[in-house]
Design an enzyme around this catalytic site. Structure first.
Site, PDB file in Angstrom:
ATOM      1  N   HIS A  11       0.865  -1.209   0.000  1.00 48.79           N
ATOM      2  CA  HIS A  11       0.000   0.000   0.000  1.00 48.79           C
ATOM      3  C   HIS A  11       0.889   1.242   0.000  1.00 48.79           C
ATOM      4  CE1 HIS A  11      -3.840   2.132   1.398  1.00 48.79           C
ATOM      5  NE2 HIS A  11      -2.939   3.085   1.209  1.00 48.79           N
ATOM      6  N   HIS A  13       1.527   5.438  -1.736  1.00 51.58           N
ATOM      7  CA  HIS A  13       1.163   6.602  -2.561  1.00 51.58           C
ATOM      8  C   HIS A  13       2.428   7.169  -3.186  1.00 51.58           C
ATOM      9  CE1 HIS A  13      -2.950   6.773  -0.957  1.00 51.58           C
ATOM     10  NE2 HIS A  13      -2.379   6.261   0.132  1.00 51.58           N
ATOM     11  N   LYS A  97      -9.538  -0.016  -5.614  1.00 48.36           N
ATOM     12  CA  LYS A  97      -9.569   0.605  -4.297  1.00 48.36           C
ATOM     13  C   LYS A  97     -10.912   1.268  -4.042  1.00 48.36           C
ATOM     14  CE  LYS A  97      -7.790   2.377  -0.480  1.00 48.36           C
ATOM     15  NZ  LYS A  97      -6.676   3.277  -0.262  1.00 48.36           N
ATOM     16  N   HIS A 134     -10.489   1.407   1.923  1.00 48.71           N
ATOM     17  CA  HIS A 134     -10.268   2.432   2.944  1.00 48.71           C
ATOM     18  C   HIS A 134     -11.475   2.346   3.867  1.00 48.71           C
ATOM     19  CE1 HIS A 134      -8.651   6.318   4.527  1.00 48.71           C
ATOM     20  NE2 HIS A 134      -9.852   6.267   5.078  1.00 48.71           N
ATOM     21  N   HIS A 172      -4.596  -0.438   5.934  1.00 45.50           N
ATOM     22  CA  HIS A 172      -4.130   0.321   7.105  1.00 45.50           C
ATOM     23  C   HIS A 172      -5.075   0.216   8.300  1.00 45.50           C
ATOM     24  CE1 HIS A 172      -6.787   3.137   5.113  1.00 45.50           C
ATOM     25  NE2 HIS A 172      -5.893   3.507   4.238  1.00 45.50           N
ATOM     26  N   ASP A 245       1.491   2.733   3.491  1.00 42.84           N
ATOM     27  CA  ASP A 245       0.647   3.923   3.304  1.00 42.84           C
ATOM     28  C   ASP A 245       1.506   5.191   3.333  1.00 42.84           C
ATOM     29  OD1 ASP A 245      -1.716   5.224   2.696  1.00 42.84           O
ATOM     30  OD2 ASP A 245      -2.336   5.426   4.782  1.00 42.84           O
TER      31      ASP A 245
HETATM   32  O1  DOR Z   1      -3.326   9.698   5.548  1.00 38.99           O
HETATM   33  C1  DOR Z   1      -3.692   9.369   4.438  1.00 38.99           C
HETATM   34  N1  DOR Z   1      -3.120   9.892   3.331  1.00 38.99           N
HETATM   35  N2  DOR Z   1      -4.668   8.496   4.322  1.00 38.99           N
HETATM   36  C2  DOR Z   1      -5.206   8.190   3.140  1.00 38.99           C
HETATM   37  O2  DOR Z   1      -6.120   7.412   3.101  1.00 38.99           O
HETATM   38  C3  DOR Z   1      -4.748   8.870   1.903  1.00 38.99           C
HETATM   39  C4  DOR Z   1      -3.381   9.349   2.050  1.00 38.99           C
HETATM   40  C5  DOR Z   1      -2.987  10.330   0.970  1.00 38.99           C
HETATM   41  O3  DOR Z   1      -3.196  10.046  -0.210  1.00 38.99           O
HETATM   42  O4  DOR Z   1      -2.449  11.373   1.306  1.00 38.99           O
HETATM   43 ZN    ZN Z   2      -3.345   5.110   1.520  1.00 33.14          ZN
END
Ligand code: DOR
Ligand code: ZN
Length: 346
Positions: A11, A13, A97, A134, A172, A245
């Site tokens: 997971h 970003h 997702k 999520h 998460h 995450d």
């Molecule tokens: O803290 C987070 N940041 N939780 C999420 O679900 C998305 C992520 C983000 O893309 O910044």
């Molecule tokens: Zn995330």
């Protein structure tokens, strides 16, 4: 010293453009593969958008690093079952997702009610594409610290009952209730666990003042929840595996009157997990959590190359470049007890 099979991040970003180029090397030096979240603006809702995003990731990759991005689709109220089937046969998309609309960063195009995605979920169940969830309700009357727990009762329990063959990752997880739900659910339900939820409880949000760099969603919970996560991650249960995450946001968007949710941990992901496992006296379980269970869950081969961590203290810098801006990494200016040394990718 601790030598492990090279791990994967289930997971992550990565953002896009110059931001992508800034953060990708941190992940690629540790992990062989990562499941890349689709919450760009606009979101990655189709196979073609996912293909183009994957190409941008691969062309941002430093030439000395091998790394495989595993792509995801962003589910909307209108995702057609045909797109799900195309995703499954693409060979590079591993899941879709579910963001409840309004739950977190760039989730406004998310799902407004579950019935709307039942046709897509049916196609996922049939084809074997994994649902990544999520798990928070967005109803404004629900206390922010209860949003995950209420999501289980109002949404997730029903989804896993209706779609018994659907593979689901509860992303998460942050609460004792989520751990218990995943433990008791039917086969094919798993969960990722982040380093921050293993290392911190919600006191960290207010330690000596408000701490925007400890703010993520789902928000940190109580110590009893953290203990349940530690127990699950370090147990021999194959359902719990690594997903950082890591979610970079430019410093000025976090140090703000309305700061963004997300913690950047990719610079030291495995080292942070090693600390948590060591504190629990279960370093012997890190290999399974980081390098085996996620691949097994997704039906992908385990990696064969190795990486090595040494028990050596270091201090992440106050900030790293993030395109034209900067990001404040987890533990900026503080110490981390483990350090990654070997980067061979054979
Ligand atoms: O803290 C987070 N940041 N939780 C999420 O679900 C998305 C992520 C983000 O893309 O910044
Ligand atoms: Zn995330």
């Amino acid at each position: 010293m601790l030598t492990l099979t090279r791990p994967d991040d289930w997971h992550l970003h990565l953002r896009d453009g110059a931001h992508l180029a800034s953060v990708l090397p941190f992940t690629a030096r540790q992990f062989a593969r990562a499941v890349v979240m689709p919450n760009l603006k606009p979101p990655v809702t189709t196979v073609e958008l996912a293909r183009a995003y994957r190409d941008r990731i691969l062309s941002s990759l430093p030439s000395n690093l091998g790394f495989e991005p595993l792509m995801t689709l962003y589910l909307t109220d209108k995702t057609p079952p045909s797109e799900i089937r195309a995703a499954r046969s693409s060979g590079f998309i591993v899941g879709a997702k579910l963001y409840p609309a309004g739950a977190t960063t760039h989730s406004d195009a998310g799902v407004t009610s579950m019935e709307k995605v039942f046709p897509a979920l049916e196609a996922m169940e049939e084809s074997g594409l994994v649902l990544q969830v999520h798990g928070e309700v967005t109803a404004p009357e629900v206390d922010v610290f209860d949003r995950e727990r209420v999501f289980i009762d109002r949404v997730l329990a029903d989804v896993v009952r209706r779609f018994p063959e659907l593979k689901v990752v509860f992303e998460h997880v942050t609460t004792r209730e989520a751990v218990e739900f995943v433990r008791a659910a039917h086969e094919g339900v798993g969960a990722t666990v982040t380093p921050q939820h293993l290392l911190l409880n919600r006191n960290a949000l207010f330690q000596g003042g408000i701490r925007p760099h400890h703010y993520c969603l789902p928000v940190l919970k109580r110590e009893r929840d953290r203990e349940a996560l530690i127990e699950a991650a370090t147990s021999d249960n194959p359902r719990f595996f690594l997903g950082t995450d890591s979610a970079p946001h430019a410093r000025h968007t976090k140090e703000n009157a309305c700061g963004c949710a997300g913690i950047f941990s990719a610079h030291a992901a495995l080292e942070l997990y090693a600390e948590a496992f060591e504190q629990a006296g279960r370093l012997d379980r890190l290999q399974a959590f980081a390098s085996e269970r996620g691949a097994d869950f997704y039906g992908l081969p385990r990696n064969t190359s190795k990486i090595t961590l040494v028990r050596e203290t270091w201090t992440p810098p106050a900030a790293y470049p993030f395109g034209e801006e900067e990001i404040v990494p987890f533990r900026a200016g503080e110490t981390i007890a483990w350090r990654l040394i070997e980067e061979s990718q054979t």
